[in-house]
Design an enzyme around this catalytic site. Structure first.
Site, PDB file in Angstrom:
ATOM      1  N   ASP A  41       8.458 -45.703 -54.397  1.00  0.00           N
ATOM      2  CA  ASP A  41       8.556 -45.649 -56.301  1.00  0.00           C
ATOM      3  C   ASP A  41       9.349 -46.972 -57.076  1.00  0.00           C
ATOM      4  O   ASP A  41       9.749 -47.799 -56.394  1.00  0.00           O
ATOM      5  CB  ASP A  41       9.484 -44.228 -56.586  1.00  0.00           C
ATOM      6  CG  ASP A  41       9.048 -43.259 -57.320  1.00  0.00           C
ATOM      7  OD1 ASP A  41       8.413 -44.339 -58.389  1.00  0.00           O
ATOM      8  OD2 ASP A  41       9.456 -41.924 -58.050  1.00  0.00           O
ATOM      9  N   CYS A  42       8.982 -46.697 -57.929  1.00  0.00           N
ATOM     10  CA  CYS A  42       9.556 -47.877 -58.982  1.00  0.00           C
ATOM     11  C   CYS A  42      10.255 -48.592 -59.466  1.00  0.00           C
ATOM     12  O   CYS A  42      11.278 -47.764 -59.694  1.00  0.00           O
ATOM     13  CB  CYS A  42       8.441 -47.650 -60.179  1.00  0.00           C
ATOM     14  SG  CYS A  42       6.312 -48.226 -60.116  1.00  0.00           S
TER      15      CYS A  42
END
Length: 773
Positions: free
Chosen positions: A298-299
């Site tokens: 995930d970012c």
């Protein structure tokens, strides 16, 4: 005639010129460039494994590192263009707000079909519909790419986390709280968007339409609650809950859906960050489940491991941990900035980098990005004519119609008569706001029909008032709306939530309608000439016990976030052009449930502390509406027509010697061959007792006679939809797999089947099955 032919020729020439100006999407191995087309990795007659190995071997270390992030740099000397791994397609091709991603709506294509938010689509309990929606999304995504408005075809959807807590702001993105439903949704969506058949098995390894990515692994369902955020939260999860609730949807996504992507979540589980968990990513996902795709973070999840979670002592340690764990690409720049230093310090080897690159480029090759001009590929014929087609928009309407749930219909108030309803009041902050219909992770829709617009197509004399300026509803003018309510035949209230109350990074603090919505509803209901219709737009459940119990509120519809055609669907149901059949995919809890901390990940109840448990499978408290609840304008009756088993003797199927006094048998001791032999058929007869045709989801549950030791109160074992005319009946056949459907996890996370009496349940009908172990 000659002039007409000349006009046609000129117009055709103009079209050719326009088409020739359309930019080609980025691709490698251009046949017009011999200097880069002669590499073995461009040879499509070679297996992908061999092509990838050739490509990776040609990179320098710096070039390798540049490929480990979502904004993968171009490598001009090899003819490799820039690639963006991050694209979104949760319920239609979308854009991620305020960030650069792989799809752009800034050219001649300005929209894509916007389907209902996932939680409402799940309420259809129709796996084939889920597949058809995903197939449209995949088609439109590839078409946008072919038209030169995309630089990526790896879509970070679906979200298949369990909707464990009703306050979760992202619960709207999920198929609900049941692991079977969520797993089936994952399989249908992945097969549809990637270009496989509904049954699976037809997708050739080298021909992905686009790539799906199941997220967020694992046990991720808290964003921001009372000072605790998803970045630092450490989810304490039992082996039991992990085995039979949190992980099964991801296993289905991999083994049945054959997803080519997976995303590891921000949070830690039992102390270990998901993206740095070797046991999870490599041993379980790749080893036990056989995953053969790429794993994205995930970012900024890698940065968070060092900077927020303080799990490691240096950025290089974070890089080393995620690469060795089995993660392949970092959303963000952390690997680009710190991997070389990690190599130089001996914390990570080039072998670990090569392993990640192999997974990444294998997917890009399966997408055809190294096969030359994509317009000449298997999906090269897809273009703007396949975007926002009437058929696609009709499907968006069908999904909304089939998902909307009728929660109350006192004295048959609905449907309203199209002939006798001469005047209508439409009141509420959600009545005419197009943006609200989409929920989050949405793209620009082909067109939008709000509830007000939909209702105007049925009644000419409509009086509209927002009631409250926004869903926050800090104030409203009582006298004005009361006078409107008194002046019409019927009142439709369009209330609920929007993204100001629930979304990514925003969990709810309350389970009631915000602000003064309740006061507005009750004031109008008291003043109206007839019982009012209440329509709720919201993703998560709301405690509307007041409305459920108020006879002046005659009907209640839950419409989720119904997408671009949502207003039309609401109107068609209210006026009887569609018979509602949706059923709730999540328990609607009472408002006092907020006393339970969101941080408590346990699903099973604890009587010693008064902890009630979570989801319909384990929750022992009161509810407002139960999982699977949903009314119709028809009544349906059920009967068990035939069940091919009434006794299961697992003691004779065991591949190992079992203790005679044991109350259970491990599924692993039965063996796959014996599990297949144990499968049986259950045929349920369904009859439409009403006077209106309808599409009806049939839900088959299992319950134990004596549930104990963490066993579910009941659990879903199958669901199918059936379309029946008035007074018509049909048989629905379920294939029951006891090893899958009768098993539950013990405290060690081992799937077991317990002896005793278990009941198949549909509606009020039950069928007993005796189990010997």
């Amino acid at each position: 005639m000659a002039l007409m032919n000349l006009i046609i020729i000129c117009f055709s020439f103009l079209l050719i010129k326009i088409e020739s100006k359309q930019p080609l999407p980025p691709f490698s191995c251009d046949s017009t460039n011999p200097s880069t087309n002669s590499f073995p990795f461009c040879n499509t007659s070679l297996p992908i494994s061999q092509r990838v190995q050739d490509l990776v071997a040609r990179f320098t270390l710096d070039e390798k590192i540049s490929q480990l992030v979502n904004k993968a740099s171009a490598v001009p000397r090899l003819g490799i263009p820039y690639y963006q791994w991050w694209s979104e397609a949760l319920h239609g091709v979308a854009v991620a707000a305020k960030v650069e991603n792989g799809v752009m709506f800034n050219g001649s294509i300005r929209a894509a079909t916007s389907f209902p938010q996932v939680i409402l689509t799940a309420a259809t309990f129709d796996a084939n519909l889920w597949y058809r929606i995903a197939k449209v999304i995949g088609t439109e995504a590839r078409a946008i790419y072919n038209e030169g408005q995309a630089i990526g075809m790896t879509f970070w959807s679906p979200n298949i986390n369990i909707f464990r807590d009703p306050r979760w702001g992202r619960g709207q993105e999920t198929p609900g709280e049941d692991p079977l439903v969520t797993g089936k949704y994952a399989v249908s969506f992945v097969r549809g968007i990637q270009g496989d058949s509904f049954e699976g098995g037809d997708l050739k390894d080298e021909h992905l339409q686009v790539s799906a990515c199941c997220k967020h692994l694992a046990a991720y369902d808290l964003d921001h609650w009372k000072g605790i955020d998803r970045f630092t939260f450490d989810a304490i999860v039992t082996k039991q809950d992990m085995a039979d609730t949190y992980q099964p949807p991801f296993k289905s996504c991999v083994q049945e859906g054959r997803a080519s992507g997976m995303m590891c979540a921000y949070n830690r589980v039992n102390g270990v960050p998901n993206c740095a968990d070797y046991d999870l990513l490599t041993k379980t996902v790749r080893g036990e489940w056989g995953f053969q795709g790429y794993i994205a973070s995930d970012c900024d999840a890698v940065k968070i491991i060092y900077e927020n979670q303080n799990y490691v002592k240096s950025p290089e340690d974070a890089v080393a941990d995620v690469l060795k764990a089995g993660m392949d690409v970092n959303c963000g720049n952390y690997l680009k900035n710190h991997t070389k230093s990690a190599v130089e310090k001996g914390k990570v080897s080039e072998y670990d980098i090569d392993r990640a690159l192999y997974n990444l480029f294998a997917v890009r090759m399966r997408l055809g990005l190294f096969n030359g001009n994509p317009r000449k590929s298997i999906y090269g014929n897809l273009g703007r004519n396949q975007i926002c087609t009437q058929a696609h928009q009709d499907l968006a309407l069908e999904a909304a119609l089939d998902g909307i749930v009728l929660l109350k219909n006192l004295d048959g108030l609905l449907p309203l008569s199209k002939d006798k309803t001469k005047s209508l009041a439409v009141i509420g902050p959600n009545a005419n706001v197009p943006k609200t219909l989409s929920g989050n992770y949405a793209g620009p829709p082909c067109k939008t029909i709000t509830p007000l617009e939909g209702l105007k197509s049925y009644v000419k004399n409509i009086k509209f008032h927002q009631g409250c300026e926004t869903t926050n509803c800090t104030s409203f003018t009582t006298q004005e709306v009361v006078e409107i309510a008194k002046s019409v035949d019927y009142v439709v209230l369009i209330m609920g939530l929007d993204q100001d109350q629930e979304r990514e990074d925003l969990d709810r603090d309350e389970l009631v309608l915000p602000g003064k919505q309740k006061s507005l509803i009750t004031s109008i209901a008291e003043a109206a000439n007839t019982p009012v219709v209440l329509v709720l737009l919201c993703g998560g459940p709301v405690d509307i016990s007041f409305a459920k119990n108020d006879p002046k509120i005659g009907s209640i519809l839950w419409a989720g976030y119904p997408g671009e055609a949502g207003g039309q669907a609401i109107a068609e149901i209210i006026f009887g052009d569609h018979n509602p059949g949706g059923r709730l995919p999540i328990t609607w809890y009472p408002k006092d449930f907020i006393k339970i901390p969101m941080t408590d990940m346990r699903l099973r109840p604890d009587s010693s502390s008064g902890y009630p448990g979570r989801t319909y499978r384990f929750y022992k408290g009161e509810n407002v509406f139960e999982f699977g609840y949903g009314l119709s304008y028809s009544n349906y009756s059920y009967e068990f027509v035939s069940v091919s088993q009434n006794k299961l003797n697992f003691d004779k199927l065991s591949t190992t010697n079992m203790d005679e006094n044991s109350s259970y048998i491990p599924v692993s001791a039965i063996g796959s061959e014996s599990c297949n032999k144990a499968k049986f058929s259950a045929i349920v007869g369904v009859k439409n007792q009403g006077n209106m045709a309808g599409k009806h989801p049939v839900l088959l549950f299992l319950r134990q006679e004596k549930a104990g030791n963490g066993s579910p109160i009941k659990q879903l074992v199958g669901f199918q939809t059936v379309i029946l005319n008035p007074k018509a009946e049909a048989n629905v056949e379920f294939q029951v797999n006891p090893c899958e459907h009768f098993s539950k996890a013990n405290e060690d996370g081992l799937l077991v089947i317990e002896k005793g009496i278990q009941y198949l349940v549909v509606g009020d009908e039950e069928y007993s099955i005796s189990i010997n172990v």
